[in-house]
Design a protein around this motif. Structure first.
Motif, PDB file in Angstrom:
ATOM      1  N   LYS A  49       0.823  -1.194   0.000  1.00 28.01           N
ATOM      2  CA  LYS A  49       0.000   0.000   0.000  1.00 28.01           C
ATOM      3  C   LYS A  49       0.867   1.258   0.000  1.00 28.01           C
ATOM      4  N   ILE A  50       0.342   2.309  -0.597  1.00 32.70           N
ATOM      5  CA  ILE A  50       1.018   3.602  -0.560  1.00 32.70           C
ATOM      6  C   ILE A  50       0.680   4.294   0.758  1.00 32.70           C
ATOM      7  N   HIS A  51       1.690   4.848   1.402  1.00 31.99           N
ATOM      8  CA  HIS A  51       1.479   5.608   2.633  1.00 31.99           C
ATOM      9  C   HIS A  51       1.450   7.094   2.272  1.00 31.99           C
ATOM     10  N   TYR A  52       0.307   7.707   2.515  1.00 36.67           N
ATOM     11  CA  TYR A  52       0.127   9.104   2.128  1.00 36.67           C
ATOM     12  C   TYR A  52       0.585  10.020   3.266  1.00 36.67           C
ATOM     13  N   ASP A  53       1.898  10.039   3.457  1.00 37.74           N
ATOM     14  CA  ASP A  53       2.464  10.961   4.435  1.00 37.74           C
ATOM     15  C   ASP A  53       2.804  12.266   3.717  1.00 37.74           C
ATOM     16  N   LYS A  54       3.775  13.006   4.186  1.00 39.32           N
ATOM     17  CA  LYS A  54       4.034  14.312   3.576  1.00 39.32           C
ATOM     18  C   LYS A  54       5.514  14.490   3.247  1.00 39.32           C
ATOM     19  N   PRO A  55       5.996  13.825   2.182  1.00 37.44           N
ATOM     20  CA  PRO A  55       7.369  14.063   1.732  1.00 37.44           C
ATOM     21  C   PRO A  55       7.481  15.433   1.072  1.00 37.44           C
ATOM     22  N   ASP A  56       8.703  15.894   0.888  1.00 40.14           N
ATOM     23  CA  ASP A  56       8.907  17.166   0.174  1.00 40.14           C
ATOM     24  C   ASP A  56       8.605  17.009  -1.313  1.00 40.14           C
ATOM     25  N   LEU A  57       9.126  15.940  -1.897  1.00 42.21           N
ATOM     26  CA  LEU A  57       8.897  15.643  -3.314  1.00 42.21           C
ATOM     27  C   LEU A  57       8.376  14.224  -3.460  1.00 42.21           C
TER      28      LEU A  57
ATOM     29  N   GLN B 286      -2.919  13.540  -6.943  1.00 46.25           N
ATOM     30  CA  GLN B 286      -3.906  14.456  -6.359  1.00 46.25           C
ATOM     31  C   GLN B 286      -3.902  14.367  -4.836  1.00 46.25           C
ATOM     32  N   ARG B 287      -3.803  13.157  -4.302  1.00 38.95           N
ATOM     33  CA  ARG B 287      -3.823  12.998  -2.846  1.00 38.95           C
ATOM     34  C   ARG B 287      -2.579  13.607  -2.203  1.00 38.95           C
ATOM     35  N   PHE B 288      -1.442  13.438  -2.828  1.00 36.68           N
ATOM     36  CA  PHE B 288      -0.230  14.025  -2.269  1.00 36.68           C
ATOM     37  C   PHE B 288      -0.224  15.546  -2.417  1.00 36.68           C
ATOM     38  N   ARG B 289      -0.746  16.050  -3.529  1.00 37.14           N
ATOM     39  CA  ARG B 289      -0.767  17.503  -3.736  1.00 37.14           C
ATOM     40  C   ARG B 289      -1.714  18.181  -2.756  1.00 37.14           C
ATOM     41  N   GLN B 290      -2.775  17.472  -2.359  1.00 34.11           N
ATOM     42  CA  GLN B 290      -3.686  18.029  -1.364  1.00 34.11           C
ATOM     43  C   GLN B 290      -3.000  18.217  -0.015  1.00 34.11           C
ATOM     44  N   LYS B 291      -1.927  17.456   0.194  1.00 37.22           N
ATOM     45  CA  LYS B 291      -1.151  17.583   1.420  1.00 37.22           C
ATOM     46  C   LYS B 291      -0.051  18.635   1.307  1.00 37.22           C
ATOM     47  N   GLY B 292       0.054  19.239   0.124  1.00 36.92           N
ATOM     48  CA  GLY B 292       1.066  20.264  -0.092  1.00 36.92           C
ATOM     49  C   GLY B 292       2.375  19.741  -0.668  1.00 36.92           C
ATOM     50  N   CYS B 293       2.398  18.479  -1.092  1.00 39.40           N
ATOM     51  CA  CYS B 293       3.616  17.905  -1.678  1.00 39.40           C
ATOM     52  C   CYS B 293       3.753  18.306  -3.142  1.00 39.40           C
ATOM     53  N   ILE B 294       4.983  18.413  -3.596  1.00 41.28           N
ATOM     54  CA  ILE B 294       5.281  18.634  -5.008  1.00 41.28           C
ATOM     55  C   ILE B 294       5.422  17.270  -5.675  1.00 41.28           C
ATOM     56  N   VAL B 295       4.690  17.057  -6.776  1.00 43.92           N
ATOM     57  CA  VAL B 295       4.681  15.757  -7.443  1.00 43.92           C
ATOM     58  C   VAL B 295       5.355  15.865  -8.811  1.00 43.92           C
TER      59      VAL B 295
ATOM     60  N   PRO C  58      -2.686  15.846 -18.768  1.00 39.80           N
ATOM     61  CA  PRO C  58      -3.503  17.011 -18.405  1.00 39.80           C
ATOM     62  C   PRO C  58      -2.647  18.055 -17.693  1.00 39.80           C
ATOM     63  N   PRO C  59      -2.848  19.326 -17.981  1.00 36.12           N
ATOM     64  CA  PRO C  59      -1.975  20.374 -17.449  1.00 36.12           C
ATOM     65  C   PRO C  59      -1.969  20.491 -15.933  1.00 36.12           C
ATOM     66  N   ASP C  60      -3.031  20.036 -15.275  1.00 37.40           N
ATOM     67  CA  ASP C  60      -3.099  20.167 -13.814  1.00 37.40           C
ATOM     68  C   ASP C  60      -2.864  18.838 -13.094  1.00 37.40           C
ATOM     69  N   ALA C  61      -2.342  17.821 -13.811  1.00 41.77           N
ATOM     70  CA  ALA C  61      -2.210  16.495 -13.203  1.00 41.77           C
ATOM     71  C   ALA C  61      -1.025  16.406 -12.245  1.00 41.77           C
ATOM     72  N   PHE C  62       0.088  17.029 -12.610  1.00 41.70           N
ATOM     73  CA  PHE C  62       1.318  16.951 -11.827  1.00 41.70           C
ATOM     74  C   PHE C  62       1.944  18.335 -11.735  1.00 41.70           C
ATOM     75  N   ASP C  63       2.840  18.514 -10.804  1.00 37.50           N
ATOM     76  CA  ASP C  63       3.544  19.789 -10.694  1.00 37.50           C
ATOM     77  C   ASP C  63       4.689  19.887 -11.692  1.00 37.50           C
ATOM     78  N   VAL C  64       5.354  18.767 -11.938  1.00 37.33           N
ATOM     79  CA  VAL C  64       6.547  18.759 -12.788  1.00 37.33           C
ATOM     80  C   VAL C  64       6.515  17.527 -13.677  1.00 37.33           C
ATOM     81  N   LEU C  65       6.888  17.706 -14.949  1.00 38.39           N
ATOM     82  CA  LEU C  65       7.080  16.582 -15.863  1.00 38.39           C
ATOM     83  C   LEU C  65       8.574  16.385 -16.082  1.00 38.39           C
ATOM     84  N   CYS C  66       9.004  15.131 -15.994  1.00 35.81           N
ATOM     85  CA  CYS C  66      10.408  14.761 -16.171  1.00 35.81           C
ATOM     86  C   CYS C  66      10.525  13.971 -17.467  1.00 35.81           C
ATOM     87  N   ILE C  67      11.050  14.580 -18.514  1.00 39.09           N
ATOM     88  CA  ILE C  67      11.080  13.996 -19.853  1.00 39.09           C
ATOM     89  C   ILE C  67      12.499  13.553 -20.192  1.00 39.09           C
TER      90      ILE C  67
END
Length: 445
Positions: free
Chosen positions: A51-59, A77-86, A101-110
């Motif tokens: 299971k994923i633990h939805y704590d509050k990492p920085d990234l 979405q669940r991590f961003r609601q906690k203020g995490c950068i995804v 989608p433009p609002d799905a993630f904070d950063v795309l790594c290509i």
């Protein structure tokens, strides 16, 4: 800094059990972990096994293939609601960033993690994080980071003796992710790979390269280098390996026991339609003969739904598989991955029928086939698996080489035919233990 890396849960295909999700650890995320851990706290969670633990990492870094994109967005979405950068990366982000989608993630790594994540960390720490990071160059072989194997919970995987000797593929088949941009082919340093083999500490190694023979000169040198190690190994190669007798002999002498090969179709018209040029000049039956006579088993991959395929294709393919004693078979329904040449063509022809990317796992029909109905394609795909792995055809395909039969029967019976029972045993005894027993079974019996 606290960084969490996440592998979203995949959807199983109709013939799969949980063994599939426990097969091997995610080397891509382990490579990212290797890059980041010297100066950060790094945690890796694979939703396929825990299971994923939805704590509050920085990234939070999420690895994305096309079929897990919807799930990856939910996790983000669940991590961003906690203020995490995804940060989202992986092969789908690299191949088709325009589909995100433009609002799905904070950063795309290509592109490659080695050419993006150091910049992401630097900019995060300085407060000037950008929405997109690209690795716009081909990595040098010595720049490729080794996976953090010590992060693996070995008890939760069937096999942990996996590594990659290269990245990408030199070919550009229309339906493959590698036909998209940002997927250069590069071999690793031979010394680095050998150090990993020794560090893994097993006599059976699975190379998970897209194409192990993508650079002939490198492959010949590597095979000569591993001969003294006395290992047994498997790898994925293109069918034109059968044209290279010197390489096949070296594969045998260095311990090759099995090759995964993309035959894709026994119909050459179908092969030509998707520009699989490396298959066009090779006589399949002769290729199988050359590989088999060196004691090497074949896992043949087929793709169904190509434009020249009809509903009769399934029976013809099954007959060919049995006649040529192909040891194992992996079949796929043609799937137009966004960012590929196939996707662009079918989109232009108005033949794509679903935009639900969770269905894009090669076991669903998401386009209009040309010479059969969608239902006929689905039915034929399921029929082929059932018939290839019937008792009758398992016996008919039994390898002539007696030393290969234990491994052959182990896979055909315990993974495919009775996979549900084997999976239950794995959950009781442990996946790693069953994988180890399988290796011993195939080696000594």
């Amino acid at each position: 800094m606290y960084i969490k890396l996440i592998q979203p849960k995949m959807k199983k295909r109709p013939m799969d059990t949980d063994i599939k999700t426990h097969m091997a650890p995610p080397l891509g995320l382990l490579t990212v972990a290797s890059l980041l851990r010297p100066h950060n706290k790094v945690v890796l969670e694979n939703e396929n096994i825990e299971k994923i633990h939805y704590d509050k990492p920085d990234l939070v870094g999420i690895s994305v293939t096309v079929d897990v994109l919807p799930r990856a967005i939910e996790i983000a979405q669940r991590f961003r609601q906690k203020g995490c950068i995804v940060v989202a990366g992986g092969i789908h982000i690299t191949t088709a960033p325009e589909t995100i989608p433009p609002d799905a993630f904070d950063v795309l790594c290509i592109g490659a993690a080695e050419g993006t994540w150091p910049d992401i960390i630097r900019d995060y720490e300085s407060g000037r994080l950008m929405p997109v990071y690209r690795c716009n160059r081909k990595l040098e072989s010595g720049e490729i980071a080794p996976p953090a194997y010590d992060f693996i919970d070995k008890g939760k995987y069937l096999y942990t003796n996996v590594l990659h000797a290269s990245r990408g593929c030199p070919y550009r088949c229309d339906f493959c992710y590698n036909s998209g941009a940002n997927q250069p082919f590069v071999n690793r340093e031979i010394g680095d790979v050998i150090r990993e083999i020794k560090a893994i500490g097993r006599k059976h190694i699975m190379f998970i390269d897209d194409n192990f023979i993508g650079n002939r000169q490198w492959t010949i040198a590597f095979l000569n280098a591993i001969k003294p190690l006395k290992i047994r190994w498997n790898a994925a190669v293109s069918i034109n390996v059968a044209e290279d007798r010197e390489m096949l002999d070296l594969m045998k002498d260095s311990g090759c026991k099995g090759l995964f090969i993309g035959f894709e179709s026994i119909n050459q018209e179908s092969i030509a339609d998707v520009h699989k040029v490396q298959n066009g000049k090779t006589e399949y039956e002769k290729a199988v003969e050359e590989i088999h006579k060196r004691g090497i088993m074949i896992n043949a991959s087929f793709v169904f739904g190509l434009d020249a395929d009809t509903k009769e294709t399934f029976q013809k393919t099954c007959d060919w598989i049995v006649k040529n004693r192909i040891e194992t078979v992996t079949s796929h329904i043609l799937t137009p991955y966004p960012g590929t040449a196939l996707y662009r063509r079918l989109q232009a022809e108005n033949r794509i029928t679903s935009d639900d990317l969770s269905l894009y796992n090669t076991s669903n029909v998401v386009f209009k086939p040309k010479n059969m109905t969608a239902q006929e394609l689905m039915d034929g795909y399921l029929w082929l698996y059932k018939n290839v792995y019937s008792f009758k055809n398992i016996i008919k395909r039994l390898p002539r080489e007696k030393s290969q039969r234990p491994a052959y029967l182990m896979f055909n019976l315990f993974y495919r035919k009775f996979g549900a029972i084997t999976d239950t045993l794995c959950k009781i005894i442990g996946y790693r233990q069953i994988g180890f027993l399988g290796e011993l079974f195939s080696k000594y019996l």
